[in-house]
Write an enzyme that holds these catalytic residues in place. Structure first.
Site, short mmCIF file in Angstrom:
data_model
loop_
_atom_site.label_atom_id
_atom_site.label_comp_id
_atom_site.label_asym_id
_atom_site.label_seq_id
_atom_site.Cartn_x
_atom_site.Cartn_y
_atom_site.Cartn_z
N LYS A 1 0.85 -1.20 0.00
CA LYS A 1 0.00 0.00 0.00
C LYS A 1 0.88 1.25 0.00
O LYS A 1 1.90 1.30 0.71
CB LYS A 1 -0.89 -0.02 1.24
CG LYS A 1 -1.85 1.14 1.37
CD LYS A 1 -2.69 1.01 2.64
CE LYS A 1 -3.69 2.13 2.80
NZ LYS A 1 -4.51 1.99 4.02
N SER B 1 -9.34 -0.72 7.62
CA SER B 1 -8.92 -0.51 6.23
C SER B 1 -8.20 -1.68 5.58
O SER B 1 -7.90 -1.62 4.39
CB SER B 1 -8.04 0.73 6.13
OG SER B 1 -8.81 1.89 6.34
N SER C 1 -9.29 1.84 3.29
CA SER C 1 -8.50 2.65 2.39
C SER C 1 -7.44 1.87 1.63
O SER C 1 -6.83 2.38 0.69
CB SER C 1 -7.83 3.77 3.18
OG SER C 1 -6.90 3.22 4.13
#
Lengths: 69, 470
Positions: free
Chosen positions: B80, B174, B150
């Site tokens: 990420k 997330s 996210s």
């Protein structure tokens, strides 16, 4: 000393932040952005405060009800 | 015939170790899959094909000499884009960080490399992991629906097969949210088990780096490769080796009343009730355990997260506030207004829940608390509300936070494992356990997974058609 924000025509009359709080935001993001963000910030902050009031009341209820770790 | 990109982490690692598959061959297949899916998926922000090929070649040279660095030897992974990978951009989905190149690996990336992983690149995130704005990543089940967040690129890439596993970060769900939405397994590990150095923090108290993969076995293998030796010892050793170790008898707690208060929709409820029946058929005992205290977690989490976020972003905002998304800025500004009394209350609640929940579970003799991961299936992206502070509806980030943030606030591990579909969209089952019981929650998840067909639905092989207007 919690006066509400002294608004000019760019900012609506229904502000809820105090002048001290608005100063905190102005210091964080600058004056222009602080004014731009104010309406949305007030909504978010109001929601946040509502949540914290709910938390305080729920926590007191649970702990007073004898729920102990 | 199974293509290498379709293999899970554990299977691919086994084949590499047995010299039935080379790391270069695996990487080549994964990169081809990435190239074939990315026009639809938009999961990646940066791909370091050359660096990954060099690392894969080195892994093969070592394998030829019988040297294997660890359980992830030669396995390509994605990261990420709030987690530093040396020499790659860390832009956190924000214009304010355009062109920022990481000087060093984050602690967790360093550990992955120690265990032989090949880092392929960086994956899309909502800006600074706040869940605001709309990254371009597409839901592989329906292009018009929310794709999770996210850690959105991590979920989408693993689901479409452009990487077998990925790292996400989880401040209030997330990792588990995109795992649920994309039909994957995602774990928020016990607090402190995985290093969070080199991570763009929302909140150093609430943030956890976690793995997303297509099976529990792969999720466990990835976790083992992320954890430093001392923390691994605290977890009781490699979790992969203990996936068959269920407590006997295994009791699981459910609080159906709170699911109703959380607004869980009928389709999701049906999938979760079916999952509970499967768990019962496996010999696990499902007990009703009222825990209204779980509902304290949301507001306490938000107060801690946002107040810490204001500190983390103060310096950058002072010169670059105009390059933040307004939604992200509003959240951080709210954090700057959190009073000392409010922070104290939030920490008091945290301290209470950290003691109360494990003790309540121990008293009831339950190894895990089971619930839906999210109250509803992925909503249409246009209907998704990203506000964190409001009550929101079932299609809001706040609703997801309400269900998942207890694990972040208390440090307890929580895993989301697929438990079926509602209206054609994946549904996740959430299992939370006491701190350092990561192996147990994964073992429960795997027992369920092996008894059901949901694991076979990923990777998603055929991307849905996109309407001309999209």
């Amino acid at each position: 000393m919690n006066q509400t924000v002294d608004r000019d025509s760019a900012v609506g009359p229904e502000a809820e932040l105090t002048s001290e709080q608005f100063a905190v935001i102005r210091e964080l993001v600058g004056d222009e952005i602080a004014r731009e963000d104010l309406p949305a910030l007030e909504t978010a902050y109001r929601d946040f405060r509502t949540g914290m009031h709910e938390l305080k009341s729920a926590f007191e209820q649970l702990t007073h009800a004898g729920v102990k770790p | 015939m199974t293509e290498p990109w379709e293999l899970g982490i554990a299977e691919a690692a086994g084949r590499i170790r047995r010299r039935e598959l080379s790391a270069v061959e695996l990487l080549g297949s994964v990169v081809d899959r990435l190239n074939n899916t990315e026009d639809y998926a938009h999961a990646w922000v940066f791909v370091d094909e050359r660096g990954a090929r060099d690392a894969a070649r080195l892994a093969d040279q070592q394998a030829a000499k019988g040297q294997f660095l660890g359980a992830l030897h030669g396995i390509p992974l994605g990261v990420k884009d709030v987690i530093d990978v040396r020499g790659m951009p860390t832009e956190g989905g924000s214009n304010s960080l355009r062109g920022n190149i990481a000087k060093d690996d984050a602690g967790v990336v360093r550990q992955l490399r120690v265990n032989g992983a090949v880092i392929l690149g960086k994956l899309q995130t909502h800006e600074f992991a706040f869940g605001q704005g709309t990254p371009p990543s597409r839901n592989p089940w329906d292009p018009e629906r929310y794709a999770g967040g996210s850690s959105v690129g991590s979920g989408v890439a693993v689901a479409v097969g452009s990487i077998p596993g990925a790292l996400g970060t989880d401040t209030g769900g997330s990792v588990r949210n995109p795992a649920s939405v994309n039909g994957l397994v995602g774990l928020k590990p016990t607090a402190g088990a995985v290093s969070s150095t080199g991570v763009l923090h929302v909140s150093h108290t609430m943030d956890h780096v976690g793995p997303i993969a297509r099976s529990v076995e792969d999720c466990a293998a990835l976790l083992d490769g992320m954890v430093e030796p001392e923390a691994l010892a605290r977890l009781g050793g490699p979790v992969s080796a203990r996936l068959g170790d269920l407590p006997a008898p295994t009791r699981l707690g459910v609080d159906r009343r709170i699911w109703s208060e959380w607004g869980v929709v009928p389709g999701v409820l049906a999938a979760v009730e079916n999952a509970l029946s499967v768990l019962a058929d496996l010999g696990m005992e499902i007990v009703e355990l009222r825990l209204p205290e779980l509902d304290l977690a949301l507001h306490a989490s938000v107060a801690i997260s946002l107040s810490e976020a204001a500190d983390h972003h103060r310096e950058r905002l002072s010169h670059d506030s105009g390059r933040y998304l307004p939604g992200t800025r509003i959240m951080i500004e709210t954090g700057a207004l959190v009073s000392l009394d409010e922070v104290r209350l939030a920490w008091k609640v945290r301290t209470h829940l950290r003691a109360f929940l494990p003790e309540a579970m121990a008293r009831a003799g339950v190894a895990g608390l089971v619930s839906p991961t999210l109250p509803a299936i992925a909503p249409p992206a246009s209907a998704m509300s990203s506000e964190l502070t409001g009550a929101g509806g079932q299609n809001s980030l706040a609703a997801a936070l309400r269900m998942l943030s207890a694990a972040n606030l208390t440090g307890m591990p929580g895993v989301s494992v697929p438990c079926g579909f509602a209206d054609g969209q994946p549904v996740g089952l959430h299992i939370m356990g006491p701190e350092y019981s990561d192996a147990t929650v994964l073992a429960i998840a795997q027992a369920y997974e092996l008894a059901t067909p949901w694991r076979t639905h990923v990777p998603v092989r055929q991307m849905p058609a996109i309407a001309a207007s999209q």
